[in-house]
Design a protein around this motif. Sequence first.
Motif, PDB file in Angstrom:
ATOM      1  N   LEU A 304       0.809  -1.212   0.000  1.00 16.06           N
ATOM      2  CA  LEU A 304       0.000   0.000   0.000  1.00 16.06           C
ATOM      3  C   LEU A 304       0.845   1.266   0.000  1.00 16.06           C
ATOM      4  O   LEU A 304       0.352   2.346  -0.354  1.00 16.06           O
ATOM      5  N   LYS A 305       2.109   1.156   0.386  1.00 13.08           N
ATOM      6  CA  LYS A 305       3.020   2.299   0.308  1.00 13.08           C
ATOM      7  C   LYS A 305       3.562   2.514  -1.102  1.00 13.08           C
ATOM      8  O   LYS A 305       4.256   3.505  -1.351  1.00 13.08           O
ATOM      9  N   ASP A 306       3.259   1.584  -2.000  1.00 15.93           N
ATOM     10  CA  ASP A 306       3.840   1.653  -3.342  1.00 15.93           C
ATOM     11  C   ASP A 306       2.786   1.657  -4.443  1.00 15.93           C
ATOM     12  O   ASP A 306       3.125   1.559  -5.618  1.00 15.93           O
ATOM     13  N   VAL A 307       1.510   1.746  -4.080  1.00 17.20           N
ATOM     14  CA  VAL A 307       0.461   1.770  -5.093  1.00 17.20           C
ATOM     15  C   VAL A 307       0.415   3.136  -5.776  1.00 17.20           C
ATOM     16  O   VAL A 307       0.982   4.118  -5.296  1.00 17.20           O
ATOM     17  N   SER A 308      -0.282   3.180  -6.916  1.00 21.43           N
ATOM     18  CA  SER A 308      -0.590   4.443  -7.584  1.00 21.43           C
ATOM     19  C   SER A 308      -2.098   4.640  -7.562  1.00 21.43           C
ATOM     20  O   SER A 308      -2.866   3.679  -7.651  1.00 21.43           O
ATOM     21  N   VAL A 309      -2.508   5.896  -7.452  1.00 25.04           N
ATOM     22  CA  VAL A 309      -3.917   6.265  -7.493  1.00 25.04           C
ATOM     23  C   VAL A 309      -4.158   7.029  -8.788  1.00 25.04           C
ATOM     24  O   VAL A 309      -3.524   8.053  -9.037  1.00 25.04           O
ATOM     25  N   MET A 310      -5.058   6.501  -9.613  1.00 21.04           N
ATOM     26  CA  MET A 310      -5.374   7.141 -10.891  1.00 21.04           C
ATOM     27  C   MET A 310      -6.745   7.805 -10.798  1.00 21.04           C
ATOM     28  O   MET A 310      -7.704   7.188 -10.337  1.00 21.04           O
ATOM     29  N   VAL A 311      -6.789   9.059 -11.225  1.00 19.07           N
ATOM     30  CA  VAL A 311      -8.036   9.821 -11.239  1.00 19.07           C
ATOM     31  C   VAL A 311      -8.297  10.264 -12.673  1.00 19.07           C
ATOM     32  O   VAL A 311      -7.539  11.067 -13.227  1.00 19.07           O
ATOM     33  N   MET A 312      -9.345   9.711 -13.289  1.00 18.68           N
ATOM     34  CA  MET A 312      -9.718  10.105 -14.645  1.00 18.68           C
ATOM     35  C   MET A 312     -10.881  11.086 -14.574  1.00 18.68           C
ATOM     36  O   MET A 312     -11.954  10.760 -14.054  1.00 18.68           O
ATOM     37  N   ILE A 313     -10.640  12.281 -15.080  1.00 24.72           N
ATOM     38  CA  ILE A 313     -11.648  13.334 -15.095  1.00 24.72           C
ATOM     39  C   ILE A 313     -12.212  13.404 -16.508  1.00 24.72           C
ATOM     40  O   ILE A 313     -11.495  13.708 -17.465  1.00 24.72           O
ATOM     41  N   GLU A 314     -13.490  13.110 -16.635  1.00 20.54           N
ATOM     42  CA  GLU A 314     -14.108  13.040 -17.957  1.00 20.54           C
ATOM     43  C   GLU A 314     -14.491  14.423 -18.471  1.00 20.54           C
ATOM     44  O   GLU A 314     -14.719  15.345 -17.702  1.00 20.54           O
ATOM     45  N   LYS A 315     -14.537  14.538 -19.796  1.00 23.74           N
ATOM     46  CA  LYS A 315     -14.989  15.768 -20.462  1.00 23.74           C
ATOM     47  C   LYS A 315     -14.217  16.981 -19.976  1.00 23.74           C
ATOM     48  O   LYS A 315     -14.779  17.946 -19.442  1.00 23.74           O
ATOM     49  N   TRP A 316     -12.926  16.912 -20.157  1.00 24.89           N
ATOM     50  CA  TRP A 316     -12.053  18.033 -19.807  1.00 24.89           C
ATOM     51  C   TRP A 316     -11.883  18.930 -21.029  1.00 24.89           C
ATOM     52  O   TRP A 316     -11.806  18.432 -22.138  1.00 24.89           O
ATOM     53  N   PRO A 317     -11.823  20.276 -20.869  1.00 25.64           N
ATOM     54  CA  PRO A 317     -11.847  21.034 -19.610  1.00 25.64           C
ATOM     55  C   PRO A 317     -13.247  21.163 -19.024  1.00 25.64           C
ATOM     56  O   PRO A 317     -14.250  21.016 -19.709  1.00 25.64           O
ATOM     57  N   GLU A 319     -16.520  22.875 -17.582  1.00 25.91           N
ATOM     58  CA  GLU A 319     -17.271  24.068 -17.971  1.00 25.91           C
ATOM     59  C   GLU A 319     -17.944  24.702 -16.750  1.00 25.91           C
ATOM     60  O   GLU A 319     -18.497  24.009 -15.901  1.00 25.91           O
ATOM     61  N   ASN A 320     -17.854  26.032 -16.683  1.00 24.95           N
ATOM     62  CA  ASN A 320     -18.566  26.823 -15.667  1.00 24.95           C
ATOM     63  C   ASN A 320     -18.227  26.428 -14.233  1.00 24.95           C
ATOM     64  O   ASN A 320     -19.040  26.595 -13.332  1.00 24.95           O
ATOM     65  N   GLY A 321     -17.005  25.895 -14.055  1.00 23.65           N
ATOM     66  CA  GLY A 321     -16.575  25.566 -12.703  1.00 23.65           C
ATOM     67  C   GLY A 321     -17.311  24.412 -12.062  1.00 23.65           C
ATOM     68  O   GLY A 321     -17.198  24.184 -10.852  1.00 23.65           O
ATOM     69  N   GLU A 322     -18.086  23.662 -12.848  1.00 24.36           N
ATOM     70  CA  GLU A 322     -18.833  22.539 -12.289  1.00 24.36           C
ATOM     71  C   GLU A 322     -17.895  21.360 -12.014  1.00 24.36           C
ATOM     72  O   GLU A 322     -16.812  21.264 -12.583  1.00 24.36           O
ATOM     73  N   MET A 323     -18.352  20.448 -11.161  1.00 21.62           N
ATOM     74  CA  MET A 323     -17.558  19.257 -10.887  1.00 21.62           C
ATOM     75  C   MET A 323     -17.890  18.196 -11.930  1.00 21.62           C
ATOM     76  O   MET A 323     -19.055  17.853 -12.132  1.00 21.62           O
ATOM     77  N   PRO A 324     -16.889  17.666 -12.623  1.00 26.24           N
ATOM     78  CA  PRO A 324     -17.127  16.709 -13.698  1.00 26.24           C
ATOM     79  C   PRO A 324     -17.334  15.295 -13.177  1.00 26.24           C
ATOM     80  O   PRO A 324     -17.115  15.003 -11.995  1.00 26.24           O
ATOM     81  N   GLU A 325     -17.761  14.417 -14.077  1.00 29.47           N
ATOM     82  CA  GLU A 325     -17.765  12.992 -13.771  1.00 29.47           C
ATOM     83  C   GLU A 325     -16.315  12.514 -13.686  1.00 29.47           C
ATOM     84  O   GLU A 325     -15.428  13.026 -14.386  1.00 29.47           O
ATOM     85  N   TYR A 326     -16.058  11.517 -12.840  1.00 31.92           N
ATOM     86  CA  TYR A 326     -14.690  11.042 -12.686  1.00 31.92           C
ATOM     87  C   TYR A 326     -14.700   9.578 -12.263  1.00 31.92           C
ATOM     88  O   TYR A 326     -15.729   9.039 -11.860  1.00 31.92           O
ATOM     89  N   LYS A 327     -13.534   8.975 -12.375  1.00 33.37           N
ATOM     90  CA  LYS A 327     -13.343   7.609 -11.907  1.00 33.37           C
ATOM     91  C   LYS A 327     -11.997   7.521 -11.202  1.00 33.37           C
ATOM     92  O   LYS A 327     -11.013   8.102 -11.659  1.00 33.37           O
ATOM     93  N   VAL A 328     -11.955   6.794 -10.088  1.00 35.24           N
ATOM     94  CA  VAL A 328     -10.723   6.617  -9.316  1.00 35.24           C
ATOM     95  C   VAL A 328     -10.381   5.131  -9.278  1.00 35.24           C
ATOM     96  O   VAL A 328     -11.258   4.291  -9.052  1.00 35.24           O
TER      97      VAL A 328
END
Length: 370
Positions: A304-317, A319-328
């Motif tokens: 667990l000290k060596d894992v990576s955390v991936m965060v995919m933010i959909e539909k970038w950039p 718009e209007n400061g809203e929070m996008p859909e994402y996957k972790v």
Amino acid sequence: MGNLELQEIPLNASDWKYSGEGNMKIVFTYTGPEPSLNNWLLQLNKGEESSTLAAQLERRRDARTFSTHVVGPLIGRQYILEQRLVRVPHEFLSLLSERTQSRPAHRTHTNIDVDQGVGVLVPNMLAESSVTVELKPKWGFLPQSSSIAPANSVKHRVCRYCMHQHLKHKTPSKLCPLDLYSSTPNRINRALDALAESPQNNLRVFVNGVMTDTAHVEWSELKRVLVHILLKEQILVRLQRLQRELDVLDIEGVFPVYERAVECGVGANEPSVDDWVEAVGLFQTQMGRSDKQVVLEYLLSMVLKDVSVMVMIEKWPVENGEMPEYKVAVVDTEPKKLAKMARYRDLSQDIVDNYLKLHPHPSSQKQCYE
């Protein structure tokens, strides 16, 4: 063991685009016409693997089981990506290796293992019209074990990563992972800025599936979204807690337990998948703390000290400061080996000795805060 788990899929080297790589693995995105392969990445080993197809398949299957049935119950199965084991012919791998260009210079000393027979398909976290951030947060706590020798008490004040930087680099990163693991937005922002300034292998950013520099994205906006996601998901808080609870004794306390287990014949062989599953069950129910259990918990903490955390933010950039859909997702979840226990002990001491040599007086030593 049969090969029913090993899928046969259509493979044409021209249908796969290089996406990135680490020390041991290289990843390709599918760009061809086969609908069943859309939104999948092909993960291949680098270097050379001199073993039979059956042995390779067994290792990949065990790694998949470890990810889903050992790491998954600890951090949450929703963060573990599905894995499909596929047959990869030598001719396909040779052509793919020849076609792979534009690799980072520091990665070109090892190439695709063209003799491997098994590849792994995982869901594509590097999709078009998205931004994906890969974080390798490393060690997230200050050990407080009474097993730490007085001469090494600096471990209680300076985190492992910050000390290790002085052994690995002439110019250490400004990152303190404890900032990243905190639940304070300002500290998380500070950690992300330090990562952007000196990514090393702790930060990678992909825009539309292509790895890029943070200078080529709207970094302040990306940080805003990342901080929101990290605070909402609490995945780093969970990792920090598990690292600490699985590593109660520090290597200085665990190593004598490991030696005792070896003398009794308990630690003579590498753990099986069943051993790992049992260890997670015992940890979660607090049903036993045998020597074997103590050592396996420490190795789980090292995972667990060596894992990576991936965060995919959909539909970038955004718009209007809203929070996008994402996957972790949490990746790089391979088990650690008992055979490396002596190496862990020696490296820990080398890190401390080097740091104390450079900073012998407490007044010159850094103070890290959880």
